[in-house]
Design a protein around this motif. Structure first.
Motif, PDB file in Angstrom:
ATOM      1  N   GLY A  84       0.817  -1.205   0.000  1.00  0.00           N
ATOM      2  CA  GLY A  84       0.000   0.000   0.000  1.00  0.00           C
ATOM      3  C   GLY A  84       0.847   1.249   0.000  1.00  0.00           C
ATOM      4  N   ASN A  85       0.165   2.349  -0.001  1.00  0.00           N
ATOM      5  CA  ASN A  85       0.793   3.647  -0.047  1.00  0.00           C
ATOM      6  C   ASN A  85       1.086   4.100   1.379  1.00  0.00           C
ATOM      7  OD1 ASN A  85       1.433   6.322  -0.381  1.00  0.00           O
ATOM      8  ND2 ASN A  85      -0.185   6.721  -1.833  1.00  0.00           N
ATOM      9  N   CYS A  86       2.309   4.484   1.634  1.00  0.00           N
ATOM     10  CA  CYS A  86       2.690   4.975   2.958  1.00  0.00           C
ATOM     11  C   CYS A  86       3.614   6.174   2.791  1.00  0.00           C
ATOM     12  CB  CYS A  86       3.352   3.863   3.765  1.00  0.00           C
ATOM     13  SG  CYS A  86       3.468   4.235   5.519  1.00  0.00           S
ATOM     14  N   VAL A  87       3.159   7.155   2.010  1.00  0.00           N
ATOM     15  CA  VAL A  87       3.936   8.363   1.767  1.00  0.00           C
ATOM     16  C   VAL A  87       3.109   9.575   2.177  1.00  0.00           C
ATOM     17  CG1 VAL A  87       5.293   7.392  -0.124  1.00  0.00           C
ATOM     18  CG2 VAL A  87       3.171   8.577  -0.631  1.00  0.00           C
ATOM     19  N   ARG A  88       3.795  10.653   2.432  1.00  0.00           N
ATOM     20  CA  ARG A  88       3.104  11.906   2.708  1.00  0.00           C
ATOM     21  C   ARG A  88       3.892  13.056   2.106  1.00  0.00           C
ATOM     22  NH1 ARG A  88       3.129  15.000   8.195  1.00  0.00           N
ATOM     23  NH2 ARG A  88       2.844  16.603   6.673  1.00  0.00           N
ATOM     24  N   SER A  89       3.223  14.155   1.889  1.00  0.00           N
ATOM     25  CA  SER A  89       3.863  15.352   1.359  1.00  0.00           C
ATOM     26  C   SER A  89       4.653  16.060   2.445  1.00  0.00           C
ATOM     27  CB  SER A  89       2.817  16.317   0.808  1.00  0.00           C
ATOM     28  OG  SER A  89       2.130  15.742  -0.261  1.00  0.00           O
ATOM     29  N   VAL A  90       5.794  16.594   2.043  1.00  0.00           N
ATOM     30  CA  VAL A  90       6.631  17.386   2.931  1.00  0.00           C
ATOM     31  C   VAL A  90       6.931  18.690   2.195  1.00  0.00           C
ATOM     32  CG1 VAL A  90       8.836  17.503   4.157  1.00  0.00           C
ATOM     33  CG2 VAL A  90       7.691  15.306   3.875  1.00  0.00           C
ATOM     34  N   TYR A  91       6.903  19.795   2.928  1.00  0.00           N
ATOM     35  CA  TYR A  91       7.163  21.092   2.314  1.00  0.00           C
ATOM     36  C   TYR A  91       8.198  21.859   3.110  1.00  0.00           C
ATOM     37  CZ  TYR A  91       3.196  20.060  -0.519  1.00  0.00           C
ATOM     38  OH  TYR A  91       2.361  19.451  -1.403  1.00  0.00           O
ATOM     39  N   ALA A  92       9.075  22.505   2.390  1.00  0.00           N
ATOM     40  CA  ALA A  92      10.048  23.414   2.986  1.00  0.00           C
ATOM     41  C   ALA A  92       9.728  24.808   2.462  1.00  0.00           C
ATOM     42  CB  ALA A  92      11.458  23.003   2.580  1.00  0.00           C
TER      43      ALA A  92
END
Length: 155
Positions: free
Chosen positions: A61-69
């Motif tokens: 499954g999908n186990c990613v998330r967005s990260v922003y700097a």
């Protein structure tokens, strides 16, 4: 490696961080944005090993998330721009990695707001994402194509 004035070891940035910082700064410099405005760099983080407890290696499954700097354009186009960019990218990774599921109720609104600005730069993939080594049970893929790179500022 140690800094000559300190006993604490220097943490060198990862290849991803250095490459991303260079591309981010280059895109922002080329666009000639207002130095007093903020610019944003977004990418996806694999969270399987960062969850508590971590997700099993055979997780499907999908186990990613967005990260922003975020950083002021002026700090990204001035003296030591790569050092500043590496610092904020590394901090965003570190902060997100502490609790990857934090603030999940705001993820979609945050992404929507950042994509609406022309000052956002996005890494669409990573050379370390081994898509050709991934086998979901029916064999490794013969061909993969990136179909989501349709915005200016994506690399």
């Amino acid at each position: 490696m140690q800094h000559e004035n300190y006993n604490a070891p220097i943490q060198l940035p990862s290849t991803f961080t250095v490459f991303s910082a260079h591309v981010w700064a280059s895109i922002v410099r080329a666009k000639c944005f207002d130095p007093k405005e903020h610019t944003f760099f977004g990418f996806l983080m694999d969270c399987r090993a960062r969850l508590n407890p971590p997700v099993d290696e055979d997780y499907f499954g999908n186990c990613v998330r967005s990260v922003y700097a975020a950083i002021l354009v002026g700090d990204l186009t001035g003296k030591n721009e790569l050092r500043h960019a590496c610092t904020v990218i590394r901090k965003s990774i570190s902060d997100t990695g502490k609790d990857p599921l934090s603030d999940c109720e705001h993820w979609f609104t945050d992404v929507k707001a950042l994509l609406a600005t022309e000052r956002a730069v996005n890494a669409a993939s990573s050379p370390r994402f081994q898509v050709y080594e991934t086998d979901f049970g029916w064999g490794r893929p013969d061909r993969c194509e990136m179909i989501s790179m349709n915005r200016d500022g994506e690399f």
